[in-house]
Design an enzyme around this catalytic site. Structure first.
Site, PDB file in Angstrom:
ATOM      1  N   ASN A  62      36.422 -40.047  16.053  1.00 35.01           N
ATOM      2  CA  ASN A  62      37.247 -41.167  16.676  1.00 35.01           C
ATOM      3  C   ASN A  62      38.228 -40.392  17.860  1.00 35.01           C
ATOM      4  O   ASN A  62      39.042 -41.368  18.565  1.00 35.01           O
ATOM      5  CB  ASN A  62      38.229 -41.815  15.544  1.00 35.01           C
ATOM      6  N   GLU A 126      31.843 -45.364  20.975  1.00 37.32           N
ATOM      7  CA  GLU A 126      31.928 -46.726  20.409  1.00 37.32           C
ATOM      8  C   GLU A 126      33.122 -47.414  21.065  1.00 37.32           C
ATOM      9  O   GLU A 126      33.084 -48.864  21.027  1.00 37.32           O
ATOM     10  CB  GLU A 126      32.357 -46.441  18.991  1.00 37.32           C
ATOM     11  N   TRP A 218      40.232 -48.082   0.268  1.00 35.61           N
ATOM     12  CA  TRP A 218      39.687 -47.537   1.588  1.00 35.61           C
ATOM     13  C   TRP A 218      40.021 -46.263   1.747  1.00 35.61           C
ATOM     14  O   TRP A 218      39.080 -45.472   2.027  1.00 35.61           O
ATOM     15  CB  TRP A 218      40.409 -48.320   2.986  1.00 35.61           C
ATOM     16  N   ARG A 249      40.163 -54.366   6.731  1.00 32.93           N
ATOM     17  CA  ARG A 249      38.668 -53.741   6.495  1.00 32.93           C
ATOM     18  C   ARG A 249      37.954 -55.173   5.891  1.00 32.93           C
ATOM     19  O   ARG A 249      38.638 -56.064   5.531  1.00 32.93           O
ATOM     20  CB  ARG A 249      38.656 -52.711   5.712  1.00 32.93           C
ATOM     21  N   ASP A 352      26.405 -48.519   9.787  1.00 31.99           N
ATOM     22  CA  ASP A 352      27.636 -48.128   9.772  1.00 31.99           C
ATOM     23  C   ASP A 352      28.384 -48.043   8.391  1.00 31.99           C
ATOM     24  O   ASP A 352      29.270 -47.234   8.124  1.00 31.99           O
ATOM     25  CB  ASP A 352      28.482 -49.323  10.525  1.00 31.99           C
ATOM     26  N   HIS A 389      45.648 -40.676  10.853  1.00 33.90           N
ATOM     27  CA  HIS A 389      45.100 -41.717  11.261  1.00 33.90           C
ATOM     28  C   HIS A 389      46.082 -42.621  12.030  1.00 33.90           C
ATOM     29  O   HIS A 389      46.543 -42.389  13.030  1.00 33.90           O
ATOM     30  CB  HIS A 389      44.183 -42.514  10.114  1.00 33.90           C
ATOM     31  N   SER A 435      39.475 -37.042  12.459  1.00 40.40           N
ATOM     32  CA  SER A 435      38.716 -35.906  12.010  1.00 40.40           C
ATOM     33  C   SER A 435      38.608 -34.881  12.875  1.00 40.40           C
ATOM     34  O   SER A 435      38.924 -33.658  12.762  1.00 40.40           O
ATOM     35  CB  SER A 435      37.315 -36.345  11.725  1.00 40.40           C
TER      36      SER A 435
HETATM   37  C1  LIG Z   1      38.505 -44.155   5.021  1.00 40.74           C
HETATM   38  C2  LIG Z   1      38.540 -43.348   6.166  1.00 40.74           C
HETATM   39  C3  LIG Z   1      37.805 -43.550   7.273  1.00 40.74           C
HETATM   40  C4  LIG Z   1      37.975 -42.643   8.177  1.00 40.74           C
HETATM   41  N1  LIG Z   1      37.186 -42.937   9.586  1.00 40.74           N
HETATM   42  C5  LIG Z   1      36.932 -42.118  10.409  1.00 40.74           C
HETATM   43  C6  LIG Z   1      36.298 -41.971  11.460  1.00 40.74           C
HETATM   44  O1  LIG Z   1      35.402 -42.882  11.613  1.00 40.74           O
HETATM   45  N2  LIG Z   1      36.422 -40.973  12.566  1.00 40.74           N
HETATM   46  C7  LIG Z   1      37.073 -40.132  12.347  1.00 40.74           C
HETATM   47  O2  LIG Z   1      37.308 -39.368  13.213  1.00 40.74           O
HETATM   48  N3  LIG Z   1      38.128 -40.076  11.351  1.00 40.74           N
HETATM   49  C8  LIG Z   1      38.133 -40.931  10.353  1.00 40.74           C
HETATM   50  N4  LIG Z   1      38.892 -40.893   9.295  1.00 40.74           N
HETATM   51  C9  LIG Z   1      40.034 -39.824   9.633  1.00 40.74           C
HETATM   52  C10 LIG Z   1      39.771 -38.393   8.964  1.00 40.74           C
HETATM   53  O3  LIG Z   1      38.987 -38.458   7.568  1.00 40.74           O
HETATM   54  C11 LIG Z   1      41.219 -37.843   8.661  1.00 40.74           C
HETATM   55  O4  LIG Z   1      41.876 -37.852   9.939  1.00 40.74           O
HETATM   56  C12 LIG Z   1      40.880 -36.387   8.382  1.00 40.74           C
HETATM   57  O5  LIG Z   1      39.953 -36.097   7.152  1.00 40.74           O
HETATM   58  C13 LIG Z   1      42.176 -35.623   7.894  1.00 40.74           C
HETATM   59  O6  LIG Z   1      42.149 -34.417   7.791  1.00 40.74           O
HETATM   60  P1  LIG Z   1      43.067 -33.492   6.655  1.00 40.74           P
HETATM   61  O7  LIG Z   1      42.362 -32.071   6.613  1.00 40.74           O
HETATM   62  O8  LIG Z   1      44.493 -33.815   6.623  1.00 40.74           O
HETATM   63  O9  LIG Z   1      42.632 -34.287   5.240  1.00 40.74           O
HETATM   64  P2  LIG Z   1      41.120 -34.392   4.361  1.00 40.74           P
HETATM   65  O10 LIG Z   1      39.998 -33.932   5.175  1.00 40.74           O
HETATM   66  O11 LIG Z   1      41.459 -35.585   3.677  1.00 40.74           O
HETATM   67  O12 LIG Z   1      41.243 -33.065   3.386  1.00 40.74           O
HETATM   68  C14 LIG Z   1      42.251 -32.788   2.239  1.00 40.74           C
HETATM   69  C15 LIG Z   1      41.872 -31.707   1.516  1.00 40.74           C
HETATM   70  O13 LIG Z   1      42.736 -31.505   0.378  1.00 40.74           O
HETATM   71  C16 LIG Z   1      42.353 -31.356  -0.615  1.00 40.74           C
HETATM   72  N5  LIG Z   1      43.434 -31.519  -1.748  1.00 40.74           N
HETATM   73  C17 LIG Z   1      44.122 -32.724  -2.003  1.00 40.74           C
HETATM   74  N6  LIG Z   1      44.987 -32.495  -3.063  1.00 40.74           N
HETATM   75  C18 LIG Z   1      45.128 -31.167  -3.296  1.00 40.74           C
HETATM   76  C19 LIG Z   1      45.492 -30.263  -4.153  1.00 40.74           C
HETATM   77  N7  LIG Z   1      46.658 -30.545  -4.881  1.00 40.74           N
HETATM   78  N8  LIG Z   1      45.166 -29.059  -4.424  1.00 40.74           N
HETATM   79  C20 LIG Z   1      44.275 -28.604  -3.679  1.00 40.74           C
HETATM   80  N9  LIG Z   1      43.514 -29.280  -2.849  1.00 40.74           N
HETATM   81  C21 LIG Z   1      43.907 -30.361  -2.625  1.00 40.74           C
HETATM   82  C22 LIG Z   1      41.096 -32.345  -0.894  1.00 40.74           C
HETATM   83  O14 LIG Z   1      40.370 -32.059  -1.715  1.00 40.74           O
HETATM   84  C23 LIG Z   1      40.554 -32.166   0.643  1.00 40.74           C
HETATM   85  O15 LIG Z   1      39.759 -31.010   0.777  1.00 40.74           O
HETATM   86  C24 LIG Z   1      38.825 -41.685   8.341  1.00 40.74           C
HETATM   87  C25 LIG Z   1      39.737 -41.601   7.392  1.00 40.74           C
HETATM   88  C26 LIG Z   1      39.511 -42.391   6.072  1.00 40.74           C
HETATM   89  C27 LIG Z   1      40.259 -42.366   5.039  1.00 40.74           C
END
Ligand SMILES: Cc1cc2nc3c(=O)[nH]c(=O)nc-3n(C[C@H](O)[C@H](O)[C@H](O)COP(=O)(O)OP(=O)(O)OC[C@H]3O[C@@H](n4cnc5c(N)ncnc54)[C@H](O)[C@@H]3O)c2cc1C
Length: 627
Positions: A62, A126, A218, A249, A352, A389, A435
């Site tokens: 995204n 997209e 979601w 959604r 998708d 997000h 992501s």
């Molecule tokens: C439904 C959905 C759809 C999405 N669609 C898109 C898309 O189409 N394109 C795009 O680019 N982005 C998309 N995103 C956004 C993207 O997924 C997030 O921006 C990204 O994953 C955030 O990264 P993060 O590292 O902050 O969290 P995450 O990737 O969610 O990682 C969090 C991590 O913390 C760990 N964790 C949690 N609690 C604990 C704990 N207490 N102890 C140890 N570990 C823990 C989890 O296991 C995980 O490994 C989407 C998100 C969602 C929810």
């Protein structure tokens, strides 16, 4: 006390969380750590390959700015995020992520991710910022690169360990503690710096899917507010805790709508009111200047649909058949080409879902939905906390060192607690990183944290007496259950304790009914929020009485404590901000208008670790000059 072995791990940099930002942090930190003879360890509550929000895969990247092809500028992205967040964003952070994100995407491709290309070899977009991918294995690819980088630098990966508490001494983080979700082991991680990347939070609010559908949402159920808890408990200043995200959604399966809106150019309508974005466009004047600029912020798009629901015009629908047929119509002179195009569009529509929300495909199949023949229902989901997000909640972090930003007190992405860094959902006011941007922010943070260790990192002075106290507290739910479970015929019903599931229902009921959840049609008010705070007093008292039969329930117990803190930060900040700025995410019925004069600012909060007192404060919004 439950008999758990204590395992001590000493490292230089500790990354808590194993998602997208953690993987970015690991790749970059491993590189710099190796150069400086330092050690990096990463700890995830799950397994890196399939953990976090991207566990199931995604169908699009995204955030891609496309600087090298001259598609957009970094300033374009800053303006886009400012607009979508109704003027409240940390432009220094957004800019910093934007200038690094394309290189993260190029790395993804190098590591094996299939990004769609057109005949000319250019990425298939997209939308303006989004690239189409074959993303079922997206997380595996990114995790593999992180693990390889760590292995090469002599780093360590710890999986299935639930991080429960930060270790802090004199406003400096010195590590973290947690427990194995598989073995009777209590972990003490001692580190010179810690990066918090434990994602956002779901199931703080009661979900739409209850009863037989319970668990569907979601946002993935794996992230339960641990980032907010960890940073708050460490004493870090937090920001935008009121900015929850509510996506629209496909109803009940929570399937993505991005491809429909952006790729297929589909319209959304209400059953009785027509295309609400057009019919209700005058309402946008009330939310100027943001309502009048493009793209219309996500919350305002939600809001116009919600107004139709209030007026009795619902349900809402995505006009899938109209969109597909309009595209295929361009081929109608040639029946063979028309048929081929229809097949292609149909398969793209299903793919998708299969890429990232398989349950929606199953739901459609079970209901005989043919998107090319009939529209499908859409709805606003329950609220989530996802600062990466379109929400914005997270820690208040220091800006990039090379930018002339007013928000700078040290190293990039360091919180207000020394040595504690945050990225992805854990860092606030810099949303729309998604992501790719979360990975890029992880890389920025990983590099900054190693720099901090090289320049300032002192050996962590961990007070083991305090750790013992924490161990007893963390394992207490097991002891409480064991002590009293035989006093009733039904172990779940007992005056001495509360089980995690019941506790979660109580939290969700408070949030749903008083803090503007689905049942309250996303509306709240000072009086409702104050009532929520009264009920939180009892809830917090009872959190000391959480009980657990086994490791699984011990995890559930602590997930709920983490959710409760996220919920409280949210309620307090909505109460503090006396205006409505993000209708469509929440509406404060007693202050129904946006108040630029008094509230064009960040609403921040923090908890004093010594006294547990909350402090609320305003912080100025700074715009990059000339942008
Ligand atoms: C439904 C959905 C759809 C999405 N669609 C898109 C898309 O189409 N394109 C795009 O680019 N982005 C998309 N995103 C956004 C993207 O997924 C997030 O921006 C990204 O994953 C955030 O990264 P993060 O590292 O902050 O969290 P995450 O990737 O969610 O990682 C969090 C991590 O913390 C760990 N964790 C949690 N609690 C604990 C704990 N207490 N102890 C140890 N570990 C823990 C989890 O296991 C995980 O490994 C989407 C998100 C969602 C929810």
């Amino acid at each position: 006390m439950a008999n758990f072995e204590t395992v001590e791990v000493k490292t230089d940099l500790l990354i808590v969380g194993g998602g997208f930002s953690a993987c970015g942090a690991a790749v970059e930190a491993a590189y710099w750590a190796k150069k400086n003879g330092l050690k990096v360890a990463i700890v995830d509550k799950a397994a890196l390959d399939r953990s976090g929000a991207v566990a199931m895969g995604l169908s699009a990247i995204n955030q891609y700015v496309g600087v090298k092809d001259g598609d957009n500028t970094l300033e374009d992205y800053v303006r886009y995020v400012r607009q979508d967040l109704m003027g409240i964003s940390r432009e220094d952070l957004v800019y910093n992520i934007a200038r690094h994100v394309d290189s993260s995407v190029h790395l993804f491709e190098k590591w094996g991710l299939k990004i769609w290309k057109d005949e000319a070899g250019k990425y298939v977009h997209e939308g303006r910022w989004q690239l189409m991918i074959n993303g079922e294995s997206y997380k595996i690819i990114i995790a593999e690169a992180a693990k390889n980088a760590l292995a090469e630098a002599g780093g360590e990966v710890y999986e299935r360990i639930f991080i429960t508490e930060p270790l802090v001494e004199n406003n400096k983080v010195v590590g973290a503690v947690g427990f194995s979700t598989r073995e009777d082991k209590f972990y003490v991680f001692k580190a010179k710096a810690v990066i918090c990347t434990m994602g956002g939070a779901v199931h703080v609010f009661r979900p739409r899917s209850i009863g037989e559908g319970f668990g569907r949402s979601w946002y993935p159920p794996f992230n339960s507010g641990s980032s907010a808890y960890f940073t708050l408990k460490a004493g870090a200043e937090m920001t935008c805790q009121e900015v929850r995200f509510i996506p629209i959604r496909f109803k009940d399966g929570y399937g993505p709508v991005g491809a429909w809106f952006l790729l297929f150019k589909s319209r959304a309508i209400s059953a009785g009111g027509g295309e609400y974005m057009t019919v209700r466009k005058d309402e946008l004047q009330n939310w100027a200047p943001y309502g009048l600029a493009k793209p219309i912020p996500a919350n305002l798009r939600n809001y116009l649909g919600m107004l139709d629901l209030d007026a009795g015009f619902g349900p809402l629908y995505m006009e899938t058949s109209e969109a597909i047929n309009k595209i295929a119509d361009q081929y109608k002179e040639d029946p063979k080409a028309f048929k081929k195009k229809m097949k292609e569009l149909e398969s793209e529509a299903w793919e998708d879902f299969l890429d990232m929300t398989i349950s929606q495909a199953i739901l459609w199949a079970s209901m005989n939905v043919k998107p090319e023949e009939k529209h499908s229902e859409i709805a606003a989901c329950e609220p989530y906390f996802i600062g990466s997000h379109s929400g914005a909640s997270g820690a208040w972090v220091s800006g990039p060192e090379d930018m002339d930003t007013p928000y700078k007190w040290g190293y990039a992405n360091m919180t207000t607690v020394e040595g504690l860094f945050a990225a992805g959902d854990a860092s606030g006011a810099s949303s729309h990183k998604f992501s790719s941007g979360s990975h890029a922010e992880g890389r920025i943070t990983g590099k900054a944290a190693i720099k901090y260790i090289v320049e300032k990192g002192a050996d962590p002075a961990v007070d083991m007496a305090k750790v013992e106290e924490l161990k007893a507290k963390i394992l207490a739910p097991l002891d409480l259950f064991a002590a009293h479970c035989n006093e009733t015929t039904e172990p779940e019903v007992n005056t001495n304790y509360i089980m995690p599931r019941q506790f979660m229902f109580r939290l969700q009921k408070i949030m749903d009914e008083y803090a503007g959840g689905v049942t309250a049609a996303f509306k709240t008010s000072k009086f409702n929020l104050e009532r929520a705070m009264e009920l939180f007093v009892f809830l917090k008292e009872d959190s000391d009485k959480l009980a657990a039969r086994n490791l699984h329930e011990l995890t559930r117990a602590w997930e709920n404590v983490h959710r409760m803190w996220q919920g409280e930060a949210h309620v307090r900040t909505m109460l503090f901000r006396e205006e409505t700025r993000w209708p469509g995410y929440y509406f404060r019925a007693d202050t129904p208008k946006m108040d630029e004069a008094n509230w064009h600012c960040f609403a921040n909060c923090k908890v004093d670790p010594a006294t547990g007192e909350w402090e609320m404060m305003k912080r100025d919004v700074w715009n990059i000059p000339g942008v």
